[in-house]
Scaffold this active site. Structure first.
Site, PDB file in Angstrom:
ATOM      1  N   ASP A   9      -0.914   7.000  -3.926  1.00 48.52           N
ATOM      2  CA  ASP A   9       0.122   6.252  -3.232  1.00 48.52           C
ATOM      3  C   ASP A   9       0.870   5.148  -3.877  1.00 48.52           C
ATOM      4  O   ASP A   9       0.742   5.181  -5.249  1.00 48.52           O
ATOM      5  CB  ASP A   9      -0.591   5.737  -2.061  1.00 48.52           C
ATOM      6  CG  ASP A   9      -1.418   4.578  -2.196  1.00 48.52           C
ATOM      7  OD1 ASP A   9      -2.140   4.523  -3.729  1.00 48.52           O
ATOM      8  OD2 ASP A   9      -1.881   3.687  -1.351  1.00 48.52           O
TER       9      ASP A   9
ATOM     10  N   GLU B 249     -13.383   6.725   2.175  1.00 50.71           N
ATOM     11  CA  GLU B 249     -12.610   6.698   3.365  1.00 50.71           C
ATOM     12  C   GLU B 249     -11.735   7.844   3.948  1.00 50.71           C
ATOM     13  O   GLU B 249     -11.035   8.439   2.790  1.00 50.71           O
ATOM     14  CB  GLU B 249     -12.122   5.244   3.894  1.00 50.71           C
ATOM     15  CG  GLU B 249     -10.941   4.837   2.893  1.00 50.71           C
ATOM     16  CD  GLU B 249     -10.895   3.333   3.025  1.00 50.71           C
ATOM     17  OE1 GLU B 249     -11.361   2.744   3.468  1.00 50.71           O
ATOM     18  OE2 GLU B 249      -9.623   3.217   2.429  1.00 50.71           O
TER      19      GLU B 249
ATOM     20  N   SER C 177      -8.767   7.976   4.956  1.00 56.03           N
ATOM     21  CA  SER C 177      -7.503   7.542   4.474  1.00 56.03           C
ATOM     22  C   SER C 177      -7.036   7.757   2.933  1.00 56.03           C
ATOM     23  O   SER C 177      -6.390   6.917   2.562  1.00 56.03           O
ATOM     24  CB  SER C 177      -7.052   6.204   5.055  1.00 56.03           C
ATOM     25  OG  SER C 177      -8.073   5.323   4.653  1.00 56.03           O
TER      26      SER C 177
ATOM     27  N   ASP D   8      -4.009   3.315  -5.334  1.00 52.69           N
ATOM     28  CA  ASP D   8      -5.479   3.064  -5.013  1.00 52.69           C
ATOM     29  C   ASP D   8      -5.867   4.431  -4.100  1.00 52.69           C
ATOM     30  O   ASP D   8      -7.313   4.692  -3.975  1.00 52.69           O
ATOM     31  CB  ASP D   8      -6.100   1.896  -4.170  1.00 52.69           C
ATOM     32  CG  ASP D   8      -5.083   1.683  -2.907  1.00 52.69           C
ATOM     33  OD1 ASP D   8      -4.162   2.302  -2.636  1.00 52.69           O
ATOM     34  OD2 ASP D   8      -5.515   0.669  -2.253  1.00 52.69           O
ATOM     35  N   ARG D   9      -4.993   5.247  -3.648  1.00 52.39           N
ATOM     36  CA  ARG D   9      -5.185   6.346  -2.799  1.00 52.39           C
ATOM     37  C   ARG D   9      -4.980   7.585  -3.605  1.00 52.39           C
ATOM     38  O   ARG D   9      -4.292   7.787  -4.494  1.00 52.39           O
ATOM     39  CB  ARG D   9      -4.508   6.549  -1.584  1.00 52.39           C
ATOM     40  CG  ARG D   9      -4.850   5.245  -0.565  1.00 52.39           C
ATOM     41  CD  ARG D   9      -3.945   5.164   0.539  1.00 52.39           C
ATOM     42  NE  ARG D   9      -4.012   3.839   1.258  1.00 52.39           N
ATOM     43  CZ  ARG D   9      -4.433   3.863   2.736  1.00 52.39           C
ATOM     44  NH1 ARG D   9      -4.763   4.563   3.399  1.00 52.39           N
ATOM     45  NH2 ARG D   9      -4.635   2.464   3.083  1.00 52.39           N
TER      46      ARG D   9
ATOM     47  N   SER E  76       0.782  -1.294  -0.049  1.00 60.35           N
ATOM     48  CA  SER E  76      -0.129  -0.019  -0.055  1.00 60.35           C
ATOM     49  C   SER E  76       0.834   1.121   0.054  1.00 60.35           C
ATOM     50  O   SER E  76       1.816   1.415  -1.040  1.00 60.35           O
ATOM     51  CB  SER E  76      -1.055  -0.034   1.273  1.00 60.35           C
ATOM     52  OG  SER E  76      -1.927   1.098   1.216  1.00 60.35           O
ATOM     53  N   HIS E  77       0.551   2.068   1.019  1.00 64.33           N
ATOM     54  CA  HIS E  77       1.214   3.336   1.008  1.00 64.33           C
ATOM     55  C   HIS E  77       2.612   3.473   1.779  1.00 64.33           C
ATOM     56  O   HIS E  77       3.329   4.457   2.229  1.00 64.33           O
ATOM     57  CB  HIS E  77       0.248   4.710   1.828  1.00 64.33           C
ATOM     58  CG  HIS E  77      -0.370   4.231   2.999  1.00 64.33           C
ATOM     59  ND1 HIS E  77      -1.200   3.043   3.023  1.00 64.33           N
ATOM     60  CD2 HIS E  77      -0.011   4.747   4.188  1.00 64.33           C
ATOM     61  CE1 HIS E  77      -1.492   2.940   4.352  1.00 64.33           C
ATOM     62  NE2 HIS E  77      -0.802   3.790   4.931  1.00 64.33           N
TER      63      HIS E  77
ATOM     64  N   LYS F  84     -10.723   0.872  -3.944  1.00 64.52           N
ATOM     65  CA  LYS F  84     -10.616   2.181  -4.181  1.00 64.52           C
ATOM     66  C   LYS F  84      -9.596   2.777  -5.293  1.00 64.52           C
ATOM     67  O   LYS F  84      -8.881   1.744  -5.592  1.00 64.52           O
ATOM     68  CB  LYS F  84     -10.299   2.873  -2.775  1.00 64.52           C
ATOM     69  CG  LYS F  84      -8.808   2.410  -2.124  1.00 64.52           C
ATOM     70  CD  LYS F  84      -8.913   3.031  -0.773  1.00 64.52           C
ATOM     71  CE  LYS F  84      -7.461   2.285  -0.088  1.00 64.52           C
ATOM     72  NZ  LYS F  84      -7.968   1.335   0.713  1.00 64.52           N
TER      73      LYS F  84
ATOM     74  N   THR G  71     -13.850  -0.056   8.711  1.00 68.48           N
ATOM     75  CA  THR G  71     -12.464   0.537   7.621  1.00 68.48           C
ATOM     76  C   THR G  71     -12.197  -0.850   6.828  1.00 68.48           C
ATOM     77  O   THR G  71     -12.196  -1.863   7.620  1.00 68.48           O
ATOM     78  CB  THR G  71     -11.507   0.983   8.284  1.00 68.48           C
ATOM     79  OG1 THR G  71     -11.811   2.248   9.062  1.00 68.48           O
ATOM     80  CG2 THR G  71     -10.222   1.204   7.421  1.00 68.48           C
TER      81      THR G  71
ATOM     82  N   ASP H 187       0.460   2.003  -4.571  1.00 71.87           N
ATOM     83  CA  ASP H 187      -0.319   0.851  -5.495  1.00 71.87           C
ATOM     84  C   ASP H 187      -1.396   1.827  -6.158  1.00 71.87           C
ATOM     85  O   ASP H 187      -2.085   1.210  -6.933  1.00 71.87           O
ATOM     86  CB  ASP H 187      -0.783  -0.127  -4.775  1.00 71.87           C
ATOM     87  CG  ASP H 187      -1.825   0.078  -3.631  1.00 71.87           C
ATOM     88  OD1 ASP H 187      -1.674   1.192  -3.145  1.00 71.87           O
ATOM     89  OD2 ASP H 187      -2.563  -0.961  -3.324  1.00 71.87           O
TER      90      ASP H 187
END
Length: 561
Positions: A278, A365, A367, A282-283, A102-103, A378, A346, A280
């Protein structure tokens, strides 16, 4: 997600344990003859892991593995590939191993992770993840085709082998094509292009050297006509350029400075619009000129404007949803537009259940995660295109005028219509896990007497209203009836304010305590205050009520968003 430091995954048979435990949890009937996607954000150790998983898949009877070129596929693109892509033989993917942390940072001394997504494109539900975890503790053997040569994942094409269970194919394909096609079916690229090519509109996108860079040039430059100089850090790197690929005001330093939001003032005129992703992809983080859009406001504003600005939603929204810690800005929009509304724990899988049942169109969300029912993850680039669509719609008749409707204008108009939810999140990262658990237990004990809680609060700040309810959030899924307990500790105040405390599971060391602070303001004369200033009394109450310093030794958070 199975997330640890790289050195843990490089232990003998460690990755193999997780992969075989996953195959065992799925069952031979779901694995033999299957087509699976194996790719990720390109972080360090990904290429080694892909070769191991390919060999194990062959030995377990998988028919075909799809790999994004160079092992690169964003998490949202993997979801799209599972749902949309059709192989040369007419096959569809049955699931995916996603290689990402992730991040979190990447590199030999940083983090690596792996998770499994199901045939709907979404993360495996608890029924499967619990089985995987139990299997990892009892597994005695794993299957691997040691004699299978490594596959060249840098070259597009199909490589066929005589596998232990018959023909076995590895299909290396272009990482961006399927995702770009999906985005073009959702948004009006022509109207976004008019905005991006207007001399009055300036734009900046920062991939933080994550996998979003594999899509940024294709979408923003080649499809939408933005200048290539608009792209920052868009070459994917195994160590994310030594940075922390987390799109927030703390870690996206270069973008924050370019957008005029850093403490050192720049002479340069900031762009009209900025965004970051981020590791990957997704954010997302959305910024205007010298203006930060909170993720909670972002999803509310997208929902409020989706039907008018985004062709995919022209028929209306089925419903909206947010995670419990996210501010209630979306709730107000849902009530105003008479939409179904859901508050979930979450974790994107809870949104996926609602979407599969046709109950939710847009969700988010706090985050920095926003998305819709086009996939079951996301989607950072989707959120950027949604914002560009709203800006294009608001400016469709005045691209020739002197001043464009800005990001800040859109947000302030939204506050004037719906009220403002002052909101902040304090992250205390890598705190002692024992101290973190004691803090949470202390907060639960306090909830047994609200009179005592209110006495403590008045002793800290007399200008903060009383707590009228306090609990641990529990969710009953309206689709399958499953119950999720202990999803965060809440203190709800008489004036609509909230304090929420959660332990986060996205770090590889220690524990992360997240503190969420929210205050709703309907009075239009009071919606222009600085967020940290407006929330200062509640923040003080939260820190002292929780005994944050006593339990963790921390006098200040690691990150404030």
């Amino acid at each position: 997600m199975w997330l640890f430091q790289v050195k843990v995954f490089k232990q003998p048979k460690y990755l193999e344990n997780f992969v075989q435990s996953t195959f065992n949890a799925l069952g031979a009937d779901k694995v033999r003859g299957a087509t699976l996607v194996v790719s990720g954000d390109g972080r360090y150790y990904s290429k080694d892991a892909i070769q191991i998983i390919i060999k194990m898949a062959a030995a377990n009877g998988v028919r075909c593995i799809w790999v994004g070129q160079n092992g690169l596929l964003s998490t949202p693109a993997i979801s799209a590939v599972i749902r949309e892509r059709v192989g040369a033989d007419g096959s569809k993917a049955n699931g995916a191993f996603i290689l990402t942390a992730s991040h979190n940072p990447g590199g030999p001394h940083e983090d690596f992770g792996i998770k499994y997504n199901m045939e709907n494109g979404g993360p495996a539900l608890e029924g499967i993840t619990d089985k995987i975890f139990e299997n990892t503790k009892t597994i005695k053997e794993y299957l691997i085709a040691e004699g299978l040569p490594d596959v060249d994942i840098s070259t597009i094409g199909v490589t066929s082998f005589a596998g232990p269970e018959g023909q076995f194919d590895v299909d290396v394909f272009d990482s961006a094509s399927d995702y770009v096609k999906l985005m073009k079916s959702i948004f009006d690229f022509q109207s976004i292009q008019k905005l991006l090519t207007s001399p009055k509109f300036t734009f900046c996108y920062d991939a933080l050297h994550g996998v979003a860079g594999a899509y940024a040039k294709r979408i923003f430059v080649e499809e939408l006509g933005a200048d290539e100089s608009s792209l920052l850090n868009c070459v994917p790197k195994e160590d994310f350029g030594g940075g922390h690929p987390d799109p927030n005001l703390t870690y996206a330093k270069e973008l924050v400075a370019r957008m005029g939001l850093s403490k050192t003032k720049s002479e340069q005129q900031p762009p009209e619009f900025g965004a970051a992703a981020d590791g990957d992809a997704d954010r997302n983080m959305i910024l205007g000129k010298r203006f930060f859009v909170t993720p909670s406001d972002s999803v509310a504003i997208i929902a409020a404007n989706a039907v008018q600005a985004i062709p995919y939603f022209s028929g209306g929204l089925k419903g909206v949803a947010r995670s419990m810690p996210t501010s209630a800005a979306l709730d107000v929009v849902a009530k105003h537009l008479n939409l179904k509304f859901f508050e979930v724990p979450t974790g994107w899988k809870f949104f996926g259940n609602l979407m599969d049942a046709g109950m939710c169109s847009v969700c988010g969300e706090e985050s920095f995660g926003t998305g819709s029912d086009h996939i079951r993850e996301k989607d950072g680039i989707w959120a950027v295109l949604a914002w560009l669509s709203i800006l294009a719609y608001k400016n469709k008749d005045n691209l020739g005028e002197e001043k464009l409707v800005s990001v800040e204008d859109i947000v302030r108009q939204h506050w004037a219509t719906y009220g403002r939810h002052y909101y902040t999140r304090y992250d205390y990262e890598n705190v002692d896990a024992g101290g973190a658990k004691e803090l949470m237990a202390h907060l639960v004990r306090l909830q047994s007497s609200l009179d005592e809680v209110n006495k403590i609060i008045k002793g800290i700040r007399s200008d903060v209203s009383n707590v009228v309810n306090a609990d641990e959030f529990e969710y009953k899924d309206p689709v399958d009836g499953s119950i999720s307990k202990h999803q965060g500790i809440r203190y709800l105040f008489e004036d609509g304010s909230r304090l929420v405390f959660r332990l986060s599971g996205t770090g590889s060391e220690g524990a992360t305590i997240r503190l969420y602070v929210e205050q709703y303001e309907k009075d239009s004369s009071k919606i222009g205050r600085d967020s940290q200033e407006a929330l200062a009394p509640l923040v003080e109450v939260a820190r002292k009520l929780s005994k944050m310093q006593e339990f963790t030794g921390r006098s200040a958070p690691t990150v404030i968003t």
